[in-house]
Design a protein around this motif. Structure first.
Motif, PDB file in Angstrom:
ATOM      1  N   GLN A 269       1.095  -0.947   0.135  1.00  0.00           N
ATOM      2  CA  GLN A 269      -0.024   0.030  -0.165  1.00  0.00           C
ATOM      3  C   GLN A 269       0.759   1.260  -0.055  1.00  0.00           C
ATOM      4  O   GLN A 269       1.873   1.052   0.419  1.00  0.00           O
ATOM      5  N   ASP A 270       0.269   2.325  -0.965  1.00  0.00           N
ATOM      6  CA  ASP A 270       1.318   3.343  -0.332  1.00  0.00           C
ATOM      7  C   ASP A 270       0.684   4.649   0.228  1.00  0.00           C
ATOM      8  O   ASP A 270       0.044   4.735   0.335  1.00  0.00           O
ATOM      9  N   LEU A 271       1.465   4.179   1.761  1.00  0.00           N
ATOM     10  CA  LEU A 271       1.488   4.404   3.248  1.00  0.00           C
ATOM     11  C   LEU A 271       1.855   6.675   3.202  1.00  0.00           C
ATOM     12  O   LEU A 271       1.256   7.100   3.933  1.00  0.00           O
ATOM     13  N   SER A 272       2.094   6.977   1.568  1.00  0.00           N
ATOM     14  CA  SER A 272       2.344   8.337   2.001  1.00  0.00           C
ATOM     15  C   SER A 272       0.851   9.253   0.673  1.00  0.00           C
ATOM     16  O   SER A 272       0.729  10.321   1.601  1.00  0.00           O
ATOM     17  N   ALA A 273      -0.084   8.274   0.792  1.00  0.00           N
ATOM     18  CA  ALA A 273      -1.421   8.710   0.418  1.00  0.00           C
ATOM     19  C   ALA A 273      -2.519   8.480   1.209  1.00  0.00           C
ATOM     20  O   ALA A 273      -3.530   9.008   1.280  1.00  0.00           O
ATOM     21  N   SER A 274      -1.695   7.533   2.380  1.00  0.00           N
ATOM     22  CA  SER A 274      -2.874   7.308   3.569  1.00  0.00           C
ATOM     23  C   SER A 274      -3.371   8.273   4.629  1.00  0.00           C
ATOM     24  O   SER A 274      -2.349   9.166   4.796  1.00  0.00           O
ATOM     25  N   GLY A 275      -4.439   8.598   4.947  1.00  0.00           N
ATOM     26  CA  GLY A 275      -4.975   9.863   5.520  1.00  0.00           C
ATOM     27  C   GLY A 275      -5.793  11.016   4.718  1.00  0.00           C
ATOM     28  O   GLY A 275      -5.726  12.045   5.193  1.00  0.00           O
ATOM     29  N   GLN A 276      -4.640  11.470   2.810  1.00  0.00           N
ATOM     30  CA  GLN A 276      -4.978  12.409   2.067  1.00  0.00           C
ATOM     31  C   GLN A 276      -6.125  12.003   1.017  1.00  0.00           C
ATOM     32  O   GLN A 276      -6.618  12.440   0.911  1.00  0.00           O
ATOM     33  N   THR A 277      -5.599  10.656   0.949  1.00  0.00           N
ATOM     34  CA  THR A 277      -6.794   9.872  -0.321  1.00  0.00           C
ATOM     35  C   THR A 277      -6.670   8.511  -0.044  1.00  0.00           C
ATOM     36  O   THR A 277      -6.649   7.802   1.061  1.00  0.00           O
ATOM     37  N   SER A 278      -7.731   8.344  -0.776  1.00  0.00           N
ATOM     38  CA  SER A 278      -8.462   6.296  -1.377  1.00  0.00           C
ATOM     39  C   SER A 278      -8.711   6.307  -2.221  1.00  0.00           C
ATOM     40  O   SER A 278      -8.602   6.945  -3.458  1.00  0.00           O
ATOM     41  N   ALA A 279      -8.696   4.407  -2.040  1.00  0.00           N
ATOM     42  CA  ALA A 279      -8.637   3.916  -3.641  1.00  0.00           C
ATOM     43  C   ALA A 279     -10.500   4.343  -4.601  1.00  0.00           C
ATOM     44  O   ALA A 279     -10.686   4.583  -5.499  1.00  0.00           O
ATOM     45  N   LYS A 280     -11.442   4.311  -3.178  1.00  0.00           N
ATOM     46  CA  LYS A 280     -12.792   4.488  -2.936  1.00  0.00           C
ATOM     47  C   LYS A 280     -12.455   6.212  -4.180  1.00  0.00           C
ATOM     48  O   LYS A 280     -13.263   6.232  -4.953  1.00  0.00           O
ATOM     49  N   SER A 281     -12.472   6.668  -3.153  1.00  0.00           N
ATOM     50  CA  SER A 281     -11.826   8.316  -3.237  1.00  0.00           C
ATOM     51  C   SER A 281     -12.005   8.931  -4.642  1.00  0.00           C
ATOM     52  O   SER A 281     -11.991   9.211  -5.712  1.00  0.00           O
ATOM     53  N   ARG A 282     -10.459   7.910  -5.527  1.00  0.00           N
ATOM     54  CA  ARG A 282     -10.177   7.963  -6.781  1.00  0.00           C
ATOM     55  C   ARG A 282     -10.485   7.419  -7.646  1.00  0.00           C
ATOM     56  O   ARG A 282     -11.046   7.729  -8.803  1.00  0.00           O
ATOM     57  N   ILE A 283     -11.947   6.208  -7.430  1.00  0.00           N
ATOM     58  CA  ILE A 283     -12.055   5.537  -8.655  1.00  0.00           C
ATOM     59  C   ILE A 283     -13.540   6.382  -8.812  1.00  0.00           C
ATOM     60  O   ILE A 283     -13.985   6.673  -9.436  1.00  0.00           O
ATOM     61  N   ASP A 284     -14.145   7.366  -7.497  1.00  0.00           N
ATOM     62  CA  ASP A 284     -14.915   8.415  -8.006  1.00  0.00           C
ATOM     63  C   ASP A 284     -14.902   8.822  -8.685  1.00  0.00           C
ATOM     64  O   ASP A 284     -15.595   9.826  -9.265  1.00  0.00           O
ATOM     65  N   SER A 285     -13.214   9.799  -8.914  1.00  0.00           N
ATOM     66  CA  SER A 285     -12.952  10.815  -9.348  1.00  0.00           C
ATOM     67  C   SER A 285     -13.379  10.216 -10.892  1.00  0.00           C
ATOM     68  O   SER A 285     -13.046  11.651 -11.625  1.00  0.00           O
ATOM     69  N   ILE A 286     -12.720   9.276 -10.724  1.00  0.00           N
ATOM     70  CA  ILE A 286     -12.587   8.359 -12.217  1.00  0.00           C
ATOM     71  C   ILE A 286     -13.369   8.183 -13.042  1.00  0.00           C
ATOM     72  O   ILE A 286     -13.756   8.902 -14.178  1.00  0.00           O
ATOM     73  N   ARG A 287     -14.767   7.624 -12.180  1.00  0.00           N
ATOM     74  CA  ARG A 287     -16.304   7.248 -12.727  1.00  0.00           C
ATOM     75  C   ARG A 287     -16.462   9.211 -13.082  1.00  0.00           C
ATOM     76  O   ARG A 287     -17.864   9.419 -14.096  1.00  0.00           O
ATOM     77  N   ALA A 288     -16.649  10.052 -12.272  1.00  0.00           N
ATOM     78  CA  ALA A 288     -16.145  11.632 -12.632  1.00  0.00           C
ATOM     79  C   ALA A 288     -16.574  12.121 -14.221  1.00  0.00           C
ATOM     80  O   ALA A 288     -17.196  12.579 -14.584  1.00  0.00           O
ATOM     81  N   ALA A 289     -14.802  11.579 -14.171  1.00  0.00           N
ATOM     82  CA  ALA A 289     -14.409  12.053 -15.322  1.00  0.00           C
ATOM     83  C   ALA A 289     -14.800  11.458 -16.414  1.00  0.00           C
ATOM     84  O   ALA A 289     -15.334  12.455 -17.437  1.00  0.00           O
ATOM     85  N   LEU A 290     -15.359  10.393 -16.475  1.00  0.00           N
ATOM     86  CA  LEU A 290     -16.152   9.070 -17.418  1.00  0.00           C
ATOM     87  C   LEU A 290     -16.915   9.755 -18.198  1.00  0.00           C
ATOM     88  O   LEU A 290     -17.820   9.750 -18.996  1.00  0.00           O
ATOM     89  N   ARG A 291     -17.968  10.191 -16.840  1.00  0.00           N
ATOM     90  CA  ARG A 291     -19.921  11.181 -17.396  1.00  0.00           C
ATOM     91  C   ARG A 291     -19.197  11.471 -18.231  1.00  0.00           C
ATOM     92  O   ARG A 291     -19.737  12.463 -18.848  1.00  0.00           O
ATOM     93  N   LYS A 292     -18.289  13.262 -17.784  1.00  0.00           N
ATOM     94  CA  LYS A 292     -17.289  14.419 -18.986  1.00  0.00           C
ATOM     95  C   LYS A 292     -17.393  13.858 -19.990  1.00  0.00           C
ATOM     96  O   LYS A 292     -18.477  14.314 -21.249  1.00  0.00           O
ATOM     97  N   GLN A 293     -17.188  12.439 -20.240  1.00  0.00           N
ATOM     98  CA  GLN A 293     -16.849  11.498 -21.717  1.00  0.00           C
ATOM     99  C   GLN A 293     -17.470  10.991 -22.126  1.00  0.00           C
ATOM    100  O   GLN A 293     -18.007  10.341 -23.054  1.00  0.00           O
TER     101      GLN A 293
END
Length: 305
Positions: free
Chosen positions: A165-189
């Motif tokens: 696991q990328d501990l440098s991202a721990s507490g700042q972001t998560s897989a769930k939040s990043r996948i949610d952001s990917i889905r938001a970008a996909l909706r724009k396309q």
């Protein structure tokens, strides 16, 4: 080494003859745009002894050529003295393209067939080569056979390093939040889902990476994101109980690497975004006909910055 290289080329030609192939095109790739490449994927070096990057090998029944980047040409000349390969500069006006060279070499061969390993070559390159070969003599391209699986007896194994696991991202972001952001970008396309193949994109999306890779990539994996689910396809031996628990907590499934074809066959949404430069040439064939493929650049690389 020269005699060894000639022996490998001769063995390759015997397999090509058996498979009714008139030429074969090779490049260094693991199919996931990972870097640096493990020894298993350094096929250009094994076939030619050229140790540079970005090169392509082309072998016919009677000739062999190596395309290198112009900046690597002096190095290639030094490394390949007395080599059976003709040296070409990729993209140089003084050198023919691969399809042009093959068109000349195979012009007297009726129904010529060229092979390439579609499982490790991008859809974009295969599509371009397919068109170019047809324009240069009506040559057909076969993508479903790897002759090195027959002749490379001591080929190094695919490394199965553990996932961390990328501990440098721990507490700042998560897989769930990043996948949610990917889905938001996909909706724009206007896309419902996406297949991620690139090692760097999957590492970023899941906050996971290969042990020892310093967060840069998650090699030999696929991430299929649908409207309501996300599944990581990877060799199960690489996932520790802690990583499996992390994925479950983030709402991400895990399945074996070799099950990606079944995963694509079971994809249910109206469309799916495929980055033609990121995805290998074989995978789009497993997407059901009911699903529209949207070929477009992956929005993940924009988000990665």
């Amino acid at each position: 080494m020269k005699a060894e290289i000639i022996g490998r080329i001769d063995a390759l030609r015997q397999v090509m003859k058996t498979e009714h192939l008139d030429a074969f095109v090779f490049s260094d790739s693991d199919g996931h745009q990972g870097s640096p490449l493990a020894a298993h994927w350094r096929v250009v070096e094994w076939l030619s002894d050229f140790k540079g990057t970005g090169a392509r090998v082309v072998v016919t029944r009677s000739s062999a050529a190596l395309w290198v980047q112009p900046c690597d040409f002096p190095e290639a000349q030094a490394q390949l003295q007395d080599s059976p390969y003709l040296l070409m500069k990729s993209g140089d006006e003084g050198s023919p393209s691969i399809s042009e060279w093959l068109g000349r070499k195979l012009e007297s061969t009726d129904g010529a067939i060229v092979g390439i390993v579609g499982a490790v070559t991008s859809y974009a390159f295969v599509a371009e080569l397919t068109t170019d070969l047809r324009q240069n003599g009506g040559i057909n391209l076969r993508t479903n056979f790897d002759p090195l699986s027959v002749i490379w007896a001591d080929r190094p194994q695919v490394p199965l390093c553990k996932v961390v696991q990328d501990l440098s991202a721990s507490g700042q972001t998560s897989a769930k939040s990043r996948i949610d952001s990917i889905r938001a970008a996909l909706r724009k396309q206007h896309a419902d889902g996406i297949l991620l193949s690139a090692a760097s994109a999957i590492a970023w999306a899941l906050c996971l990476y290969d042990a020892g890779a310093q967060g840069s990539q998650l090699s030999c994996a696929y991430l299929l994101i649908a409207p309501d689910s996300a599944t990581l396809y990877i060799n199960s031996s690489r996932l520790t109980p802690a990583i499996l628990s992390y994925l479950k907590a983030e709402g991400i499934g895990a399945d074996d690497y070799d099950h990606i074809q079944e995963g694509l066959r079971g994809y249910f949404a109206f469309n799916i975004l495929i980055d033609a430069k990121e995805t290998n040439a074989l995978l789009p064939k497993f997407i059901p006909s009911r699903t529209k493929i949207v070929f477009a650049p992956s929005p993940v690389f924009t988000q990665m910055g």
